[in-house]
Design a protein around this motif. Structure first.
Motif, PDB file in Angstrom:
ATOM      1  N   ALA A  54       0.851  -1.199   0.000  1.00 38.36           N
ATOM      2  CA  ALA A  54       0.000   0.000   0.000  1.00 38.36           C
ATOM      3  C   ALA A  54       0.885   1.248   0.000  1.00 38.36           C
ATOM      4  CB  ALA A  54      -0.936  -0.012   1.199  1.00 38.36           C
ATOM      5  N   ASP A  55       2.070   1.137  -0.608  1.00 37.27           N
ATOM      6  CA  ASP A  55       3.027   2.242  -0.611  1.00 37.27           C
ATOM      7  C   ASP A  55       2.380   3.540  -1.081  1.00 37.27           C
ATOM      8  OD1 ASP A  55       4.753   0.184  -0.022  1.00 37.27           O
ATOM      9  OD2 ASP A  55       5.852   0.288  -1.916  1.00 37.27           O
ATOM     10  N   VAL A  56       2.630   4.622  -0.337  1.00 36.37           N
ATOM     11  CA  VAL A  56       2.141   5.937  -0.739  1.00 36.37           C
ATOM     12  C   VAL A  56       3.126   6.496  -1.759  1.00 36.37           C
ATOM     13  CG1 VAL A  56       1.602   8.276   0.019  1.00 36.37           C
ATOM     14  CG2 VAL A  56       1.001   6.325   1.470  1.00 36.37           C
ATOM     15  N   LEU A  57       2.609   6.807  -2.942  1.00 33.92           N
ATOM     16  CA  LEU A  57       3.444   7.294  -4.032  1.00 33.92           C
ATOM     17  C   LEU A  57       3.473   8.808  -4.103  1.00 33.92           C
ATOM     18  CD1 LEU A  57       2.228   4.741  -6.718  1.00 33.92           C
ATOM     19  CD2 LEU A  57       4.239   4.573  -5.225  1.00 33.92           C
ATOM     20  N   ALA A  58       2.362   9.450  -3.737  1.00 36.97           N
ATOM     21  CA  ALA A  58       2.297  10.916  -3.812  1.00 36.97           C
ATOM     22  C   ALA A  58       1.183  11.440  -2.910  1.00 36.97           C
ATOM     23  CB  ALA A  58       2.044  11.365  -5.255  1.00 36.97           C
ATOM     24  N   ILE A  59       1.436  12.646  -2.385  1.00 40.24           N
ATOM     25  CA  ILE A  59       0.454  13.376  -1.563  1.00 40.24           C
ATOM     26  C   ILE A  59       0.475  14.820  -2.053  1.00 40.24           C
ATOM     27  CG2 ILE A  59       0.055  14.334   0.745  1.00 40.24           C
ATOM     28  CD1 ILE A  59      -0.547  11.564   0.994  1.00 40.24           C
ATOM     29  N   ALA A  60      -0.689  15.443  -2.139  1.00 41.12           N
ATOM     30  CA  ALA A  60      -0.766  16.876  -2.444  1.00 41.12           C
ATOM     31  C   ALA A  60      -1.683  17.505  -1.411  1.00 41.12           C
ATOM     32  CB  ALA A  60      -1.278  17.109  -3.858  1.00 41.12           C
ATOM     33  N   GLY A  61      -1.070  18.151  -0.425  1.00 38.21           N
ATOM     34  CA  GLY A  61      -1.847  18.761   0.650  1.00 38.21           C
ATOM     35  C   GLY A  61      -2.737  17.736   1.308  1.00 38.21           C
ATOM     36  N   GLU A  62      -3.958  18.127   1.588  1.00 38.62           N
ATOM     37  CA  GLU A  62      -4.940  17.198   2.136  1.00 38.62           C
ATOM     38  C   GLU A  62      -6.087  17.029   1.155  1.00 38.62           C
ATOM     39  OE1 GLU A  62      -6.069  18.288   6.120  1.00 38.62           O
ATOM     40  OE2 GLU A  62      -4.129  17.669   6.908  1.00 38.62           O
ATOM     41  N   HIS A  63      -5.711  16.923  -0.131  1.00 37.68           N
ATOM     42  CA  HIS A  63      -6.756  16.739  -1.129  1.00 37.68           C
ATOM     43  C   HIS A  63      -6.414  15.718  -2.206  1.00 37.68           C
ATOM     44  CE1 HIS A  63      -4.302  19.869  -3.046  1.00 37.68           C
ATOM     45  NE2 HIS A  63      -4.700  19.326  -4.168  1.00 37.68           N
ATOM     46  N   LEU A  68      -4.186  11.918  -2.919  1.00 33.57           N
ATOM     47  CA  LEU A  68      -3.394  10.802  -2.408  1.00 33.57           C
ATOM     48  C   LEU A  68      -3.307   9.748  -3.502  1.00 33.57           C
ATOM     49  CD1 LEU A  68      -2.215   8.875  -0.152  1.00 33.57           C
ATOM     50  CD2 LEU A  68      -4.603   8.313   0.386  1.00 33.57           C
ATOM     51  N   THR A  69      -2.100   9.248  -3.734  1.00 31.04           N
ATOM     52  CA  THR A  69      -1.900   8.135  -4.654  1.00 31.04           C
ATOM     53  C   THR A  69      -1.125   7.054  -3.915  1.00 31.04           C
ATOM     54  OG1 THR A  69      -1.800   9.652  -6.537  1.00 31.04           O
ATOM     55  CG2 THR A  69      -0.980   7.416  -6.895  1.00 31.04           C
ATOM     56  N   HIS A  70      -1.677   5.827  -3.935  1.00 31.32           N
ATOM     57  CA  HIS A  70      -0.989   4.713  -3.268  1.00 31.32           C
ATOM     58  C   HIS A  70      -1.267   3.409  -4.002  1.00 31.32           C
ATOM     59  CE1 HIS A  70      -4.545   2.900  -1.246  1.00 31.32           C
ATOM     60  NE2 HIS A  70      -4.999   4.137  -1.223  1.00 31.32           N
ATOM     61  N   ARG A  71      -0.409   2.455  -3.775  1.00 28.05           N
ATOM     62  CA  ARG A  71      -0.604   1.127  -4.349  1.00 28.05           C
ATOM     63  C   ARG A  71      -1.626   0.373  -3.499  1.00 28.05           C
ATOM     64  NH1 ARG A  71       2.922   0.938  -8.224  1.00 28.05           N
ATOM     65  NH2 ARG A  71       5.042   1.677  -7.985  1.00 28.05           N
ATOM     66  N   TRP A  72      -2.247  -0.594  -4.124  1.00 21.23           N
ATOM     67  CA  TRP A  72      -3.075  -1.564  -3.422  1.00 21.23           C
ATOM     68  C   TRP A  72      -2.870  -2.874  -4.149  1.00 21.23           C
ATOM     69  CZ3 TRP A  72      -8.838  -2.788  -3.975  1.00 21.23           C
ATOM     70  CH2 TRP A  72      -9.254  -3.611  -2.929  1.00 21.23           C
ATOM     71  N   GLY A  73      -1.885  -3.619  -3.669  1.00 24.23           N
ATOM     72  CA  GLY A  73      -1.481  -4.817  -4.395  1.00 24.23           C
ATOM     73  C   GLY A  73      -0.931  -4.412  -5.748  1.00 24.23           C
ATOM     74  N   GLU A  74      -1.497  -4.987  -6.814  1.00 20.19           N
ATOM     75  CA  GLU A  74      -1.036  -4.692  -8.169  1.00 20.19           C
ATOM     76  C   GLU A  74      -1.703  -3.455  -8.770  1.00 20.19           C
ATOM     77  OE1 GLU A  74      -1.269  -8.086 -10.719  1.00 20.19           O
ATOM     78  OE2 GLU A  74      -0.304  -9.397  -9.270  1.00 20.19           O
ATOM     79  N   ALA A  75      -2.724  -2.935  -8.110  1.00 19.48           N
ATOM     80  CA  ALA A  75      -3.425  -1.740  -8.600  1.00 19.48           C
ATOM     81  C   ALA A  75      -2.822  -0.493  -7.958  1.00 19.48           C
ATOM     82  CB  ALA A  75      -4.914  -1.828  -8.263  1.00 19.48           C
ATOM     83  N   THR A  76      -3.073   0.639  -8.581  1.00 22.75           N
ATOM     84  CA  THR A  76      -2.711   1.938  -8.014  1.00 22.75           C
ATOM     85  C   THR A  76      -3.987   2.745  -7.863  1.00 22.75           C
ATOM     86  OG1 THR A  76      -0.547   1.879  -9.064  1.00 22.75           O
ATOM     87  CG2 THR A  76      -1.321   4.017  -8.318  1.00 22.75           C
ATOM     88  N   LEU A  77      -4.197   3.304  -6.652  1.00 21.51           N
ATOM     89  CA  LEU A  77      -5.380   4.099  -6.363  1.00 21.51           C
ATOM     90  C   LEU A  77      -4.995   5.564  -6.243  1.00 21.51           C
ATOM     91  CD1 LEU A  77      -7.023   1.918  -3.541  1.00 21.51           C
ATOM     92  CD2 LEU A  77      -7.228   1.671  -6.026  1.00 21.51           C
ATOM     93  N   GLY A  78      -5.696   6.411  -6.965  1.00 21.46           N
ATOM     94  CA  GLY A  78      -5.505   7.854  -6.863  1.00 21.46           C
ATOM     95  C   GLY A  78      -6.795   8.483  -6.372  1.00 21.46           C
ATOM     96  N   TRP A  79      -6.728   9.191  -5.261  1.00 22.02           N
ATOM     97  CA  TRP A  79      -7.904   9.802  -4.633  1.00 22.02           C
ATOM     98  C   TRP A  79      -7.795  11.321  -4.709  1.00 22.02           C
ATOM     99  CZ3 TRP A  79     -11.544   6.451  -2.726  1.00 22.02           C
ATOM    100  CH2 TRP A  79     -11.140   5.154  -2.418  1.00 22.02           C
TER     101      TRP A  79
END
Length: 197
Positions: free
Chosen positions: A97-106, A108-119
């Motif tokens: 679930a490595d965090v790849l990027a954060i921009a302030g508090e709005h 977030l990009t992180h891994r989830w297994g083989e997928a990447t989630l960007g919020w």
């Protein structure tokens, strides 16, 4: 008068009739205002939710909050780049679930297994981009995230809704959502988890 945590306030209707809570969450899951599309192997979902941007950010980054609604339950807060592991349930093997990027508090990009989630977080809105290892999985991810996001929406409204993840989602309309998303994405209907293909 004291302030109450909206995530722990019980709904009197469901306390009197637990079956009513199941019907309420099933309707909330089915009717959640989600806009979804599959573009270039990335699932994009936009959803209108209860809660402020600050509440949504905490729900996405705090392990204790995530454990109440999400299949991603990390071993640390997802508030800074770096390694992290996630378990859907404590007894399961971890996934990255490595965090790849954060921009302030709005953002977030992180891994989830083989997928990447960007919020992306905004007032009353959450956008999710899932980069999939196989685009044919989009119908599964979309259905699963719609179930989880409906639980988050209920909790943000102050309902004491239990987390619904994994095979439990099958009891709450997941299969119908999966079939609907398969049609929307122009994909063949995949098998239901737990059944032979």
């Amino acid at each position: 008068m004291t302030a109450e945590d909206p995530a722990t306030t019980a709904n009197p209707a469901t306390a009197e009739n637990p079956a009513a809570g199941s019907l309420d969450i099933d309707a909330r899951i089915r009717d959640l205002p989600v806009r979804a599309e599959l573009a270039d192997g990335t699932l994009v979902m936009e959803v209108d939710l209860a809660g402020t941007a600050a509440q949504l950010w905490e729900a996405l980054t705090d392990p204790a909050q995530l454990a109440r609604w999400s299949p991603v339950v990390p071993d640390r807060a997802l508030t800074s780049p770096g390694p992290a592991l996630s378990r859907e349930n404590p007894e399961e093997d971890p996934v990255t679930a490595d965090v790849l990027a954060i921009a302030g508090e709005h953002a977030l990009t992180h891994r989830w297994g083989e997928a990447t989630l960007g919020w992306m977080v905004d007032e009353g809105q959450l956008d999710l981009q899932v980069t999939l290892p196989d685009p044919q999985q989009a119908q599964y991810f979309a259905a699963g995230w719609q179930v989880c996001l409906a639980v988050l929406d209920a909790r943000l409204e102050g309902l004491d809704q239990e987390r619904i993840v994994g095979m439990d989602a099958l009891e709450h309309g997941w299969e119908e959502l999966r079939a609907r998303y398969a049609d929307e994405f122009g994909q063949p209907h995949g098998p239901t988890p737990g059944q032979d293909a």
